[in-house]
Design a protein around this motif. Structure first.
Motif, short mmCIF file in Angstrom:
data_model
loop_
_atom_site.label_atom_id
_atom_site.label_comp_id
_atom_site.label_asym_id
_atom_site.label_seq_id
_atom_site.Cartn_x
_atom_site.Cartn_y
_atom_site.Cartn_z
N LEU A 56 14.23 -0.81 -2.28
CA LEU A 56 13.42 -1.57 -1.33
C LEU A 56 13.38 -0.87 0.02
O LEU A 56 12.34 -0.84 0.69
CB LEU A 56 13.97 -2.99 -1.18
N HIS A 57 14.50 -0.30 0.42
CA HIS A 57 14.57 0.34 1.73
C HIS A 57 13.62 1.52 1.82
O HIS A 57 12.94 1.71 2.84
CB HIS A 57 16.00 0.78 2.02
N GLN A 58 13.55 2.32 0.75
CA GLN A 58 12.63 3.46 0.77
C GLN A 58 11.18 2.99 0.76
O GLN A 58 10.32 3.59 1.42
CB GLN A 58 12.89 4.37 -0.44
N GLN A 59 10.90 1.92 0.02
CA GLN A 59 9.54 1.37 -0.03
C GLN A 59 9.10 0.92 1.36
O GLN A 59 7.97 1.22 1.81
CB GLN A 59 9.49 0.20 -1.01
N ILE A 60 9.98 0.23 2.07
CA ILE A 60 9.66 -0.25 3.41
C ILE A 60 9.54 0.93 4.39
O ILE A 60 8.64 0.97 5.23
CB ILE A 60 10.73 -1.25 3.90
N ALA A 61 10.45 1.90 4.26
CA ALA A 61 10.39 3.07 5.15
C ALA A 61 9.08 3.82 4.98
O ALA A 61 8.45 4.23 5.96
CB ALA A 61 11.58 3.99 4.87
N ASP A 62 8.65 3.99 3.74
CA ASP A 62 7.40 4.70 3.48
C ASP A 62 6.21 3.96 4.10
O ASP A 62 5.30 4.58 4.67
CB ASP A 62 7.18 4.86 1.98
N ALA A 63 6.23 2.62 3.98
CA ALA A 63 5.11 1.83 4.50
C ALA A 63 5.07 1.87 6.02
O ALA A 63 3.99 1.98 6.63
CB ALA A 63 5.24 0.39 4.01
N LEU A 64 6.22 1.80 6.68
CA LEU A 64 6.25 1.87 8.14
C LEU A 64 5.90 3.27 8.63
O LEU A 64 5.23 3.41 9.66
CB LEU A 64 7.63 1.45 8.65
N LYS A 65 6.33 4.28 7.89
CA LYS A 65 5.98 5.66 8.28
C LYS A 65 4.47 5.87 8.20
O LYS A 65 3.87 6.54 9.05
CB LYS A 65 6.70 6.65 7.37
N ALA A 66 3.84 5.25 7.19
CA ALA A 66 2.38 5.36 7.07
C ALA A 66 1.70 4.70 8.26
O ALA A 66 0.68 5.20 8.76
CB ALA A 66 1.92 4.72 5.76
N LEU A 67 2.26 3.59 8.74
CA LEU A 67 1.70 2.93 9.92
C LEU A 67 1.86 3.83 11.15
O LEU A 67 0.92 3.98 11.94
CB LEU A 67 2.38 1.58 10.15
#
Length: 242
Positions: A56-67
């Motif tokens: 979950l942490h990597q999924q959230i990190a990827d999404a925030l990095k895209a933002l």
């Protein structure tokens, strides 16, 4: 243009609907066009270290990095559940860690932002606990422990917190008005934005200097999303479906 604030998502693998709602929120045109996104703590249900391999942490990190790559800066203030979130994870997200209190100048107005747990000063038991777990030595010792043991400790602490809160008077788990006033006067602001209490509202009240104070409180993401939108014309509390 707008600056957006969220808090108290309590993201965990056990609440996939909240995670899906947050990922959907990041894809919205308003979010991708925002001046900035501020996350005011308790973003995760718990945080036992940046070395936790939870997918979950990597999924959230990827999404925030895209933002962030969309030129929307993201800022983070620690909550009482994720106060161990560190620089390594923040770098993966492309977000900036802020101190527990930060004054912003937004569209000509000074605004104090914080998680909100320090405002609940009548809850003396919690404040003693907070001082203990924010001790840097205790934090270093905890982070040296094996992941499995850290997870067990975090789970036990959550259970004790839930049990203890069940027996507390509701009033002491809300902010203490005198503490709110003191913080606003110390920082010389008329606006405050925070989370923690899960009591979404915008309050207006007199300050000791005769001016009017405004306190915007974010809601928790239980069954719907909650954000505060600040523009040059207004401060709005917005609820939206996942």
């Amino acid at each position: 243009m707008a600056t957006l604030f969220i808090a108290d998502l309590h993201l965990s693998a056990q609440e996939p609907a909240i995670t899906a709602g947050f990922l959907h929120f990041l894809q919205q045109e308003e979010t991708r066009g925002a001046d900035a996104l501020y996350i005011l703590g308790d973003f995760f249900e718990y945080w036992i270290g940046d070395d936790d391999p939870d997918p979950l942490h990597q999924q959230i990190a990827d999404a925030l990095k895209a933002l962030a790559d969309h030129d929307v800066p993201c800022f983070f203030i620690h909550g009482n559940r994720d106060f161990l979130l560190g620089k390594r994870f923040a770098a993966r997200c492309g977000m900036t860690l802020l101190p527990q209190e930060q004054v912003l100048t937004l569209y000509g107005h000074k605004v104090l932002i914080l998680h909100g747990d320090t405002l609940c000063s009548d809850d003396t038991e919690y404040q003693r606990y907070r001082r203990r777990v924010h001790n840097p030595l205790i934090q270093r010792i905890f982070l040296w422990l094996p992941l499995k043991l850290r997870l067990k400790i975090a789970d036990n602490m959550r259970r004790r917190s839930q049990s203890g809160n069940a027996g507390k008077d509701e009033s002491i788990m809300d902010v203490t008005p005198k503490t709110v006033e003191a913080e606003m006067m110390k920082h010389r602001v008329r606006w405050m934005i925070h989370g923690h209490t899960h009591r979404p509202a915008i309050h207006h009240f007199p300050l000791p200097d005769g001016e009017t104070g405004h306190r915007a409180v974010l809601g928790a993401w239980h069954s719907e999303g909650s954000m505060i939108r600040v523009t040059k014309d207004a401060v709005e509390l917005v609820r939206f479906p996942f």
